[in-house]
Design a protein around this motif. Structure first.
Motif, PDB file in Angstrom:
ATOM      1  N   SER A 101       0.801  -1.230   0.000  1.00  0.00           N
ATOM      2  CA  SER A 101       0.000   0.000   0.000  1.00  0.00           C
ATOM      3  C   SER A 101       0.830   1.275   0.000  1.00  0.00           C
ATOM      4  CB  SER A 101      -0.891   0.009   1.245  1.00  0.00           C
ATOM      5  OG  SER A 101      -0.089  -0.136   2.416  1.00  0.00           O
ATOM      6  N   ASP A 102       2.133   1.167   0.086  1.00  0.00           N
ATOM      7  CA  ASP A 102       2.987   2.324   0.356  1.00  0.00           C
ATOM      8  C   ASP A 102       3.188   3.216  -0.869  1.00  0.00           C
ATOM      9  OD1 ASP A 102       5.693   1.404  -1.021  1.00  0.00           O
ATOM     10  OD2 ASP A 102       4.899  -0.317   0.059  1.00  0.00           O
TER      11      ASP A 102
ATOM     12  N   ASN B 249      -2.127  -0.350   5.090  1.00  0.00           N
ATOM     13  CA  ASN B 249      -0.826   0.182   5.492  1.00  0.00           C
ATOM     14  C   ASN B 249      -0.640   0.095   6.998  1.00  0.00           C
ATOM     15  OD1 ASN B 249       1.102   2.639   6.223  1.00  0.00           O
ATOM     16  ND2 ASN B 249       1.529   1.994   4.126  1.00  0.00           N
TER      17      ASN B 249
END
Length: 396
Positions: free
Chosen positions: A54-55, A93
């Motif tokens: 998700s970064d 995240n």
């Protein structure tokens, strides 16, 4: 001054804006198509494979930010609303954070902080602002002094929030972290001032923007409107002096090793994360004419990038051709010399060739903002516009 095995010289190419626009559109469409499909995002083999998280660096967050940014800039006709994706990104995240190398830090490139900022851009309410402020403040008690995981990244976030809202408390939050950063800026005899950065359980005088000196300097430079004139003068003087004294140079070229060491040993890399591009890009906004050696060293660094040639690693931002090309755009902005814009546009055409070759070979898009296609697409757009705002650092 550079490792020739990491570079190659390509034949001359002609700038073609139609080709550039087509490539931008193609990349944006591939990100939108993947996001709309609802299927898992797969890491490219060149990014070690596996599932994309998700970064912002390797993940979906950065790819979707890039797509949205290109849409906001009017660079593409693609219309894809990333808003429905953000809640899941934030949730994913927060779970992923526990497995990162620095789980206690509010990471700007791997953490939830930029994802919250994306949500705030769409719905700027006080509750979301409080979440962002809390995330930024987490770094007040953490020792990491760099951009990817630590204090410089949260300082950048505070400057963006200050610009967007005009609210004074963001300046207060920024100044607290700036004081921490300045207090840890160590005098090194014969060199200037450096940070002894602790990251990945290692300590070193890193020089580049992702883990070291120039990234920390960028976080301070971006905050100049929030600092006193005395602080601005001190920071400017220190940055210029240290940049000159850590350079390896001859009559025509200059480069900077990944770390400073008294014995002057190091890898002669030439890419954004380490080397001349990563010194020029964060520091080029400092005033011209205050330090002639500094001015000269940035120009020599640009000549070194051009002399070294294209990077074998491909067209990415962090360690590829588009990241190096941003140094040319910065020097064009700094000097007004058309030579640098011409070189940037030459690199843009070669980026497209590299992108086509890699995509054709692997039959798979490379989605990460920092190591893949979307960051390159933003670089292509800036070459059209003759802009120089590096994604997520100069502009969000």
């Amino acid at each position: 001054m550079f490792n020739a095995k990491r570079h190659y010289n390509a034949p001359a190419v002609t700038w073609n804006e139609t080709t550039v626009r087509h490539s931008i559109a193609e990349i944006a469409a591939s990100v939108a198509e993947q996001a709309a499909s609802g299927t898992r995002w797969q890491k490219h083999p060149l990014d070690a494979g596996g599932q994309i998280k998700s970064d912002f660096y390797f993940g979906r967050g950065g790819a979707l930010w890039a797509l949205d940014y290109l849409q906001r800039r009017g660079a593409v006709e693609t219309v894809f609303d990333i808003t429905p994706e953000l809640d899941q990104l934030v949730s994913d995240n927060r779970k992923y954070r526990k497995r990162t190398p620095h789980p206690e830090n509010a990471s700007y490139l791997f953490g939830v902080l930029p994802l919250l900022m994306m949500q705030f851009q769409r719905n700027p309410d006080s509750a979301k602002a409080d979440e962002i402020a809390s995330a930024i403040a987490e770094n007040n008690d953490q020792p990491v002094r760099e951009l990817m995981w630590g204090l410089a990244g949260s300082m950048l976030a505070a400057t963006f929030m200050s610009e967007w809202t005009g609210e004074k408390h963001w300046g207060t939050l920024y100044r607290k972290q700036a004081r921490l950063m300045l207090n840890d800026w160590q005098a090194v005899r014969g060199v200037g001032h450096l940070w002894h950065v602790e990251v990945y359980s290692k300590q070193n005088y890193f020089l580049g923007p992702v883990h070291g000196f120039s990234g920390n300097a960028l976080a301070l430079i971006k905050g100049f409107p929030l600092l006193t004139q005395k602080q601005v003068t001190q920071i400017t003087t220190r940055v210029m002096t240290t940049t000159v004294n850590t350079a390896h140079y001859d009559d025509n070229h200059a480069n900077w090793w990944p770390t400073y060491s008294p014995d002057n040993t190091g890898k002669p890399l030439v890419q954004f994360c380490h080397g001349a591009p990563g010194m020029i890009i964060p520091l080029a906004s400092l005033p011209v004419g205050l330090n002639e050696e500094f001015d000269e060293m940035l120009l020599k660094g640009g000549e070194l990038i051009w002399h070294a040639g294209l990077l074998e690693k491909g067209p990415s931002l962090c360690h590829g051709t588009s990241g190096n090309g941003y140094a040319f755009l910065k020097l064009y902005q700094r000097t007004g010399d058309d030579l640098w814009l011409q070189r940037a546009r030459t690199y843009a055409m070669h980026c497209i060739e590299q992108y086509k070759e890699i995509t054709g070979h692997y039959k798979l898009p490379r989605f990460p903002l920092w190591t893949g296609d979307p960051g390159m697409a933003i670089y292509l757009w800036d070459c059209i516009e003759a802009g120089a705002d590096f994604p997520t650092l100069d502009v969000f």
